[in-house]
Design an enzyme around this catalytic site. Structure first.
Site, PDB file in Angstrom:
ATOM      1  N   ASP A 166      -7.444  -1.504   0.368  1.00 23.90           N
ATOM      2  CA  ASP A 166      -6.518  -2.500   0.927  1.00 23.90           C
ATOM      3  C   ASP A 166      -7.349  -3.745   1.221  1.00 23.90           C
ATOM      4  O   ASP A 166      -8.349  -3.680   1.963  1.00 23.90           O
ATOM      5  CB  ASP A 166      -5.905  -1.919   2.208  1.00 23.90           C
ATOM      6  CG  ASP A 166      -4.821  -2.794   2.836  1.00 23.90           C
ATOM      7  OD1 ASP A 166      -4.918  -4.031   2.717  1.00 23.90           O
ATOM      8  OD2 ASP A 166      -3.914  -2.224   3.462  1.00 23.90           O
TER       9      ASP A 166
ATOM     10  N   ASP B  81      -9.606   0.301   4.506  1.00 22.43           N
ATOM     11  CA  ASP B  81      -8.425  -0.358   5.067  1.00 22.43           C
ATOM     12  C   ASP B  81      -8.677  -0.641   6.544  1.00 22.43           C
ATOM     13  O   ASP B  81      -9.419   0.093   7.209  1.00 22.43           O
ATOM     14  CB  ASP B  81      -7.238   0.628   4.929  1.00 22.43           C
ATOM     15  CG  ASP B  81      -5.862  -0.016   4.993  1.00 22.43           C
ATOM     16  OD1 ASP B  81      -5.696  -0.995   5.733  1.00 22.43           O
ATOM     17  OD2 ASP B  81      -4.958   0.495   4.303  1.00 22.43           O
TER      18      ASP B  81
ATOM     19  N   HIS C 214       4.541   1.300   3.885  1.00 21.57           N
ATOM     20  CA  HIS C 214       3.131   1.039   3.534  1.00 21.57           C
ATOM     21  C   HIS C 214       2.173   1.516   4.641  1.00 21.57           C
ATOM     22  O   HIS C 214       0.975   1.599   4.399  1.00 21.57           O
ATOM     23  CB  HIS C 214       2.889  -0.442   3.181  1.00 21.57           C
ATOM     24  CG  HIS C 214       2.730  -1.356   4.346  1.00 21.57           C
ATOM     25  ND1 HIS C 214       1.971  -2.501   4.307  1.00 21.57           N
ATOM     26  CD2 HIS C 214       3.257  -1.301   5.590  1.00 21.57           C
ATOM     27  CE1 HIS C 214       2.028  -3.112   5.480  1.00 21.57           C
ATOM     28  NE2 HIS C 214       2.804  -2.419   6.276  1.00 21.57           N
TER      29      HIS C 214
ATOM     30  N   ASP D 161      -6.965  -5.989   3.160  1.00 17.30           N
ATOM     31  CA  ASP D 161      -7.078  -6.322   4.586  1.00 17.30           C
ATOM     32  C   ASP D 161      -8.216  -5.572   5.287  1.00 17.30           C
ATOM     33  O   ASP D 161      -8.457  -5.770   6.481  1.00 17.30           O
ATOM     34  CB  ASP D 161      -5.741  -6.169   5.322  1.00 17.30           C
ATOM     35  CG  ASP D 161      -5.301  -4.728   5.596  1.00 17.30           C
ATOM     36  OD1 ASP D 161      -6.142  -3.819   5.665  1.00 17.30           O
ATOM     37  OD2 ASP D 161      -4.076  -4.521   5.747  1.00 17.30           O
TER      38      ASP D 161
ATOM     39  N   HIS E 261       0.792  -1.228   0.000  1.00 23.03           N
ATOM     40  CA  HIS E 261       0.000   0.000   0.000  1.00 23.03           C
ATOM     41  C   HIS E 261       0.826   1.282   0.000  1.00 23.03           C
ATOM     42  O   HIS E 261       0.268   2.379  -0.111  1.00 23.03           O
ATOM     43  CB  HIS E 261      -0.991   0.010   1.170  1.00 23.03           C
ATOM     44  CG  HIS E 261      -2.314   0.641   0.837  1.00 23.03           C
ATOM     45  ND1 HIS E 261      -3.404   0.591   1.666  1.00 23.03           N
ATOM     46  CD2 HIS E 261      -2.713   1.363  -0.243  1.00 23.03           C
ATOM     47  CE1 HIS E 261      -4.415   1.248   1.108  1.00 23.03           C
ATOM     48  NE2 HIS E 261      -4.016   1.729  -0.051  1.00 23.03           N
TER      49      HIS E 261
ATOM     50  N   HIS F 125      -6.247  -0.246   8.408  1.00 25.40           N
ATOM     51  CA  HIS F 125      -5.249   0.694   8.944  1.00 25.40           C
ATOM     52  C   HIS F 125      -5.360   2.035   8.228  1.00 25.40           C
ATOM     53  O   HIS F 125      -5.604   2.068   7.023  1.00 25.40           O
ATOM     54  CB  HIS F 125      -3.837   0.151   8.690  1.00 25.40           C
ATOM     55  CG  HIS F 125      -3.649  -1.295   9.012  1.00 25.40           C
ATOM     56  ND1 HIS F 125      -3.898  -2.297   8.097  1.00 25.40           N
ATOM     57  CD2 HIS F 125      -3.252  -1.907  10.150  1.00 25.40           C
ATOM     58  CE1 HIS F 125      -3.655  -3.476   8.656  1.00 25.40           C
ATOM     59  NE2 HIS F 125      -3.260  -3.274   9.909  1.00 25.40           N
TER      60      HIS F 125
ATOM     61  N   GLU G 176      -2.211  -5.179  -1.494  1.00 29.58           N
ATOM     62  CA  GLU G 176      -1.875  -6.038  -0.347  1.00 29.58           C
ATOM     63  C   GLU G 176      -2.386  -7.473  -0.467  1.00 29.58           C
ATOM     64  O   GLU G 176      -2.458  -8.191   0.535  1.00 29.58           O
ATOM     65  CB  GLU G 176      -2.327  -5.412   0.992  1.00 29.58           C
ATOM     66  CG  GLU G 176      -1.686  -4.043   1.293  1.00 29.58           C
ATOM     67  CD  GLU G 176      -0.247  -4.112   1.840  1.00 29.58           C
ATOM     68  OE1 GLU G 176       0.286  -5.242   1.968  1.00 29.58           O
ATOM     69  OE2 GLU G 176       0.338  -3.043   2.101  1.00 29.58           O
TER      70      GLU G 176
ATOM     71  N   ASP H 287      -2.825   4.051   7.583  1.00 27.69           N
ATOM     72  CA  ASP H 287      -1.605   4.287   6.786  1.00 27.69           C
ATOM     73  C   ASP H 287      -1.219   5.754   6.812  1.00 27.69           C
ATOM     74  O   ASP H 287      -0.822   6.346   5.805  1.00 27.69           O
ATOM     75  CB  ASP H 287      -1.794   3.788   5.340  1.00 27.69           C
ATOM     76  CG  ASP H 287      -2.028   2.293   5.283  1.00 27.69           C
ATOM     77  OD1 ASP H 287      -1.830   1.606   6.306  1.00 27.69           O
ATOM     78  OD2 ASP H 287      -2.439   1.786   4.209  1.00 27.69           O
TER      79      ASP H 287
HETATM   80  C1  DIR Z   1       1.198  -0.261  11.053  1.00 30.73           C
HETATM   81  C2  DIR Z   1       0.679  -1.334  10.099  1.00 30.73           C
HETATM   82  N1  DIR Z   1       0.187   0.740  11.283  1.00 30.73           N
HETATM   83  C3  DIR Z   1       2.462   0.414  10.481  1.00 30.73           C
HETATM   84  N2  DIR Z   1       0.273  -0.753   8.909  1.00 30.73           N
HETATM   85  C4  DIR Z   1      -0.266  -1.345   7.800  1.00 30.73           C
HETATM   86  O1  DIR Z   1       3.384  -0.322  10.175  1.00 30.73           O
HETATM   87  O2  DIR Z   1       2.502   1.620  10.358  1.00 30.73           O
HETATM   88  N3  DIR Z   1      -0.541  -2.541   7.632  1.00 30.73           N
HETATM   89  N4  DIR Z   1      -0.568  -0.575   6.772  1.00 30.73           N
HETATM   90  O3  DIR Z   1      -1.191  -2.996   6.500  1.00 30.73           O
HETATM   91 MN    MN Z   2      -3.138  -0.168   3.747  1.00 30.89          MN
HETATM   92 MN    MN Z   3      -4.066  -2.402   5.917  1.00 33.73          MN
END
Ligand code: DIR
Ligand code: MN
Ligand code: MN
Ligand code: MN
Length: 314
Positions: free
Chosen positions: A227, A119, A136, A229, A96, A121, A272, A123
């Site tokens: 995403d 998502d 990502h 996920d 991502h 998350h 992803e 991001d």
């Molecule tokens: C976590 C995981 N917030 C990081 N992030 C993501 O690594 O900054 N997982 N995007 O898909």
């Molecule tokens: Mn993402």
């Molecule tokens: Mn994600």
């Protein structure tokens, strides 16, 4: 109506190798035929060919900055060109971090675009708040004008100028938010819907508020960054950072149907999908085929049957 498909086989925005095979498994799950069946003329632009610098030392804690920055720069040029040529574009990731290059290239052609980020998350980490150092988890921070003085200059990212106002962004599906990300969402007043919000309001109301929020002043092109996920790991197991309690299949279909119904979708990312992480071949096929369903639904496949206006008006 023409749709372009562009693969971005890239994985250096995070640790798990294998997500660079996302474009291949999504194509193998029948993407091009599904889009052709929706009466689009489909232009498959193939996969980008990324270059990898020999040495790419971390900058502070951020891993592979030059590699990720360079790949995104290349992607942004390709996306800008495809949008400029009049295609609706589907970008297949890859991890991502590519959301940055895709949306940046889109913004070159459509400066008034809005962004829907689906998502688990947000991001939204900056290089300073990121707990992992993985890019990502940071692409949105590089986009936002309001974060300009919070994001340091990273090697490989000098091309990336912020282009999006936090008013023009909505998150859907969140359930794993880091402390720094939460702080930024609150400070900037970003509109977001966690899985809890979807439980409370229902996906219908979430989409209504999302589109009212983004189109309040005027209609504008939509960038959808999806995403995989965001879905529950039971539906999308082949992905790098699964989080329990995600979108159901029907919520995902309703969300994307509503986006199609605006008539404003201009670019979408599907990222992803990592075939190396499926526990079985079935798990990988299920994830890839879900990705195809999401893309087809975003581009007008309906659950009520096809309308025949395109045929009769020809
Ligand atoms: C976590 C995981 N917030 C990081 N992030 C993501 O690594 O900054 N997982 N995007 O898909
Ligand atoms: Mn993402
Ligand atoms: Mn994600
Ligand atoms: Mn339609």
């Amino acid at each position: 109506q023409s749709v372009a498909v562009l693969g971005a086989p890239f994985s250096r925005g995070q640790k798990r190798r294998g997500v660079e095979h996302g474009p291949k498994v999504i194509r193998d799950a029948g993407l091009i035929d599904r889009l052709s069946g929706l009466d689009y003329s489909v232009h498959d632009f193939g996969d980008l060919n990324f270059h990898y610098p020999e040495k790419d030392e971390p900058y502070m804690d951020v891993k592979s900055p030059r590699t990720v920055g360079g790949a995104n720069k290349k992607l942004s040029t390709a996306v800008s060109r495809a949008v400029g040529a009049g295609h609706t574009l589907v970008m297949l990731g890859g991890d991502h971090s590519l959301g940055l290059g895709s949306a940046a290239g889109h913004a070159q052609q459509c400066p008034d675009l809005c962004l829907i980020w689906v998502d688990a998350h947000p991001d939204l980490n900056t290089p300073l708040t990121s707990p992992s150092g993985n890019l990502h988890g940071q692409p949105v921070a590089f986009m936002l004008k309001e974060l300009q003085n919070k994001v340091p200059d990273l090697p490989g990212f000098s091309w990336a100028k912020p282009f999006l106002s936090c008013r023009d962004l909505v998150y859907i599906g969140l359930r794993d938010v880091d402390p720094g990300e939460y702080q930024i969402m609150k400070d900037l007043g970003i509109q977001y819907f966690t899985m809890r919000d979807i439980d409370r309001l229902g996906i219908q109301r979430v989409m209504e508020v999302t589109l009212d929020h983004l189109m309040a002043r005027k209609q504008r092109p939509i960038h959808l960054s999806f995403d995989i996920d965001a879905f529950d790991p039971l539906l999308a197991p082949a992905t790098g950072t699964p989080v329990n309690g995600g979108l159901t299949y029907r919520e995902g279909m309703y969300l994307t149907e509503e986006i199609h119904n605006t008539g404003l979708l201009s670019v979408m990312d599907l990222v992803e999908v990592n075939p190396v992480l499926g526990a079985s071949d079935e798990a990988v096929q299920a994830t890839a085929s879900l990705a195809v369903d999401v893309i087809a639904s975003s581009l007008g496949q309906t659950r009520e049957g096809a309308h025949r206006t395109m045929i009769s008006s020809k």
